[in-house]
Design an enzyme around this catalytic site. Structure first.
Site, PDB file in Angstrom:
ATOM      1  N   CYS A   1      41.680  75.812  44.925  1.00  0.00           N
ATOM      2  CA  CYS A   1      42.070  76.615  43.902  1.00  0.00           C
ATOM      3  C   CYS A   1      41.233  76.208  42.756  1.00  0.00           C
ATOM      4  O   CYS A   1      39.817  76.164  42.788  1.00  0.00           O
ATOM      5  CB  CYS A   1      43.465  76.464  43.526  1.00  0.00           C
ATOM      6  SG  CYS A   1      44.066  77.865  42.311  1.00  0.00           S
TER       7      CYS A   1
ATOM      8  N   HIS B   1      45.735  78.438  48.556  1.00  0.00           N
ATOM      9  CA  HIS B   1      46.454  77.297  48.726  1.00  0.00           C
ATOM     10  C   HIS B   1      46.761  76.923  50.247  1.00  0.00           C
ATOM     11  O   HIS B   1      47.926  77.520  50.537  1.00  0.00           O
ATOM     12  CB  HIS B   1      47.685  77.257  47.709  1.00  0.00           C
ATOM     13  CG  HIS B   1      47.340  77.237  46.457  1.00  0.00           C
ATOM     14  ND1 HIS B   1      47.159  76.026  45.636  1.00  0.00           N
ATOM     15  CD2 HIS B   1      46.948  78.161  45.433  1.00  0.00           C
ATOM     16  CE1 HIS B   1      46.885  76.201  44.406  1.00  0.00           C
ATOM     17  NE2 HIS B   1      46.816  77.455  44.039  1.00  0.00           N
TER      18      HIS B   1
ATOM     19  N   GLU C   1      48.233  74.466  51.365  1.00  0.00           N
ATOM     20  CA  GLU C   1      49.269  73.898  51.338  1.00  0.00           C
ATOM     21  C   GLU C   1      50.636  74.515  51.255  1.00  0.00           C
ATOM     22  O   GLU C   1      51.697  74.242  51.302  1.00  0.00           O
ATOM     23  CB  GLU C   1      49.230  72.489  50.372  1.00  0.00           C
ATOM     24  CG  GLU C   1      49.468  73.118  48.938  1.00  0.00           C
ATOM     25  CD  GLU C   1      48.293  73.703  48.454  1.00  0.00           C
ATOM     26  OE1 GLU C   1      47.292  73.927  48.980  1.00  0.00           O
ATOM     27  OE2 GLU C   1      48.323  73.813  47.037  1.00  0.00           O
TER      28      GLU C   1
END
Lengths: 192, 250
Positions: free
Chosen positions: A76, A174, A176
């Site tokens: 990001c 993202h 994650e």
């Protein structure tokens, strides 16, 4: 050891959790020696570019990151700061990628927030990931299309959703927070 | 193509989910982490946890719950309820929440939006607005809908965007709990006045309501609670239905 760089613009907790869910150990640190001697480095980031860059410079992390030889993954804002320049706060980045970052024109809702697909996915990061898969994005600035793009996304306009140069990798979304597709991408990076 | 998001909302009290506990065959619905994992696996795009715990002491329960959720869940989640200071927000985010939602506290102190946005980024601030149509005008209500503010919905939404909110979660009190569908007019009022994502909330009762909200407004997400908790509609079923009706979903 896997190191997640700690600075003032990271929700490092989510990244740490995701790495641990995959069965890897990791540390979150801003210690330059720890970062240098690690096997892999993750450079996350949410927040504002100018403040984040100042913080990196004040702590000597800018030169450290630039000089790393092991695989590095920017996420990001991490991706945006690895570029030459970003319009956000008129900020010069680390210059790892010869790419500029611009604000989305207000032709649709900004930020680009939610799940989107990628195309032109290339390289080790995307092994085993089909272009049908979705990733979670939230950003108001985008990296321009470039020969360094290893994945593109389309929102308002086509842009670089992932970049790679030598040992430096970066994704705008993202991983994650991107369900199983994101886990696969992280796994690909961690097993480089 | 950017997809429309489906967001189950879990009301949390003293660390437990308070809706859905009566549903048979859903024995563990009382445990937020288990219910959240199930929703994530079923294809929920995000989750919202709303803490309705009244007392400050119990807030610690929320923080440890956020830690647990963050460890388990691989999709974004928002935590709301009782966030009165930038420190409250930062604390929950440091525990692993992706976003915080503010409601009454932001009306009482609008600077709160700005402060959280500065410290944690706009993407982390969801401005939750409870609105009610009074004499033909949409007005903002606070304190769980008990207190009228006299503030016009559109003014507050626009001001919230200016202050740095990254998203607006709009709940229509007229529709909430009715299962008669989302408040299309309120969503359009807000959607036409701001350029940040709007989440539709309140009134979801059947599959068609989701098609209507996504085709008649520019809401980018829809939130619902009871229809998911009581298994009236499952997330996979809803996603398939939306796809068949040309609404882009993941």
């Amino acid at each position: 050891m896997i190191v997640i760089i700690k600075y003032n613009a990271g929700n490092t907790q989510s990244v740490e959790n995701a790495v641990r869910r995959l069965g890897y150990d990791c540390i979150v640190t801003n210690d330059i020696e720890e970062i240098k001697k690690s096997d892999k480095v993750i450079f996350p980031g949410v927040g504002e570019a100018a403040t984040a860059m100042q913080h990196l410079q004040a702590n000597g992390l800018d030169l450290t990151i630039k000089g790393l030889k092991q695989p590095v993954l920017g996420i990001c804002l991490g991706l945006q700061l690895m570029c030459n320049y970003t319009e956000e706060g008129n900020t010069n980045g680390l210059g790892i990628f010869d790419v500029n970052v611009k604000r989305f024109p207000p032709l649709d809702i900004v930020p680009h927030m939610g799940w989107n697909t990628l195309y032109n996915c290339k390289g080790e990061l995307f092994t085993g990931i089909s272009e049908e898969e979705h990733f979670y994005f939230v950003h108001s600035y985008y990296a321009e299309e470039s020969p360094l793009s290893v994945a593109q996304c389309d929102y308002i306009l086509p842009y670089s959703a992932a970049l790679q140069k030598d040992n430096f990798y970066a994704v705008q979304f993202h991983p994650e927070k991107s369900g199983t597709a994101g886990e696969q991408l992280l796994k690909n990076f961690l097993s480089l | 193509m950017l997809k429309k998001r489906i967001i189950p909302c879990l009301d949390i009290k003293d660390g437990r989910v308070v809706k859905g506990i009566n549903f048979e065959g859903l024995r563990d619905a009382g445990n937020p982490v288990e219910l959240a994992s199930r929703y994530a696996q079923e294809g929920a795009d995000e989750l919202v946890f709303l803490d309705i715990t009244a007392t400050l002491e119990k807030r610690k329960t929320l923080a440890s719950l956020v830690t647990e959720i963050a460890k388990e869940i691989n999709i974004p989640f928002t935590v709301g309820g009782g966030i009165n200071t930038p420190d409250d927000a930062e604390y929950l985010i440091s525990r692993g929440a992706d976003k915080v939602s503010v409601n009454s506290s932001a009306v009482k102190n609008p600077e709160l939006i700005n402060q959280i946005a500065k410290n944690c980024g706009s993407q982390a601030v969801v401005l939750a607005i409870d609105a009610k149509k009074v004499n033909g005008n949409w007005e903002v209500f606070i304190n769980g809908g008990k207190t009228a503010t006299g503030i016009k919905l559109t003014s507050w939404a626009k001001y919230g965007e200016q202050l740095g909110a990254g998203e607006i979660l709009l709940t229509s009190m007229n529709n909430d709990g009715t299962k008669n569908g989302f408040a299309i007019d309120a969503l359009n009022l807000v959607g036409n006045n701001v350029n940040i994502p709007v989440i539709a909330s309140g009134g979801a009762g059947c599959l068609e309501h989701f098609t209507t909200v996504f085709s008649e407004t520019n809401a980018t997400a829809a939130l619902a609670a009871s229809i998911f908790h009581y298994n009236e509609i499952s997330i996979p079923q809803l996603k398939t239905y939306l796809q068949q009706n040309n609404i882009p979903v993941r």
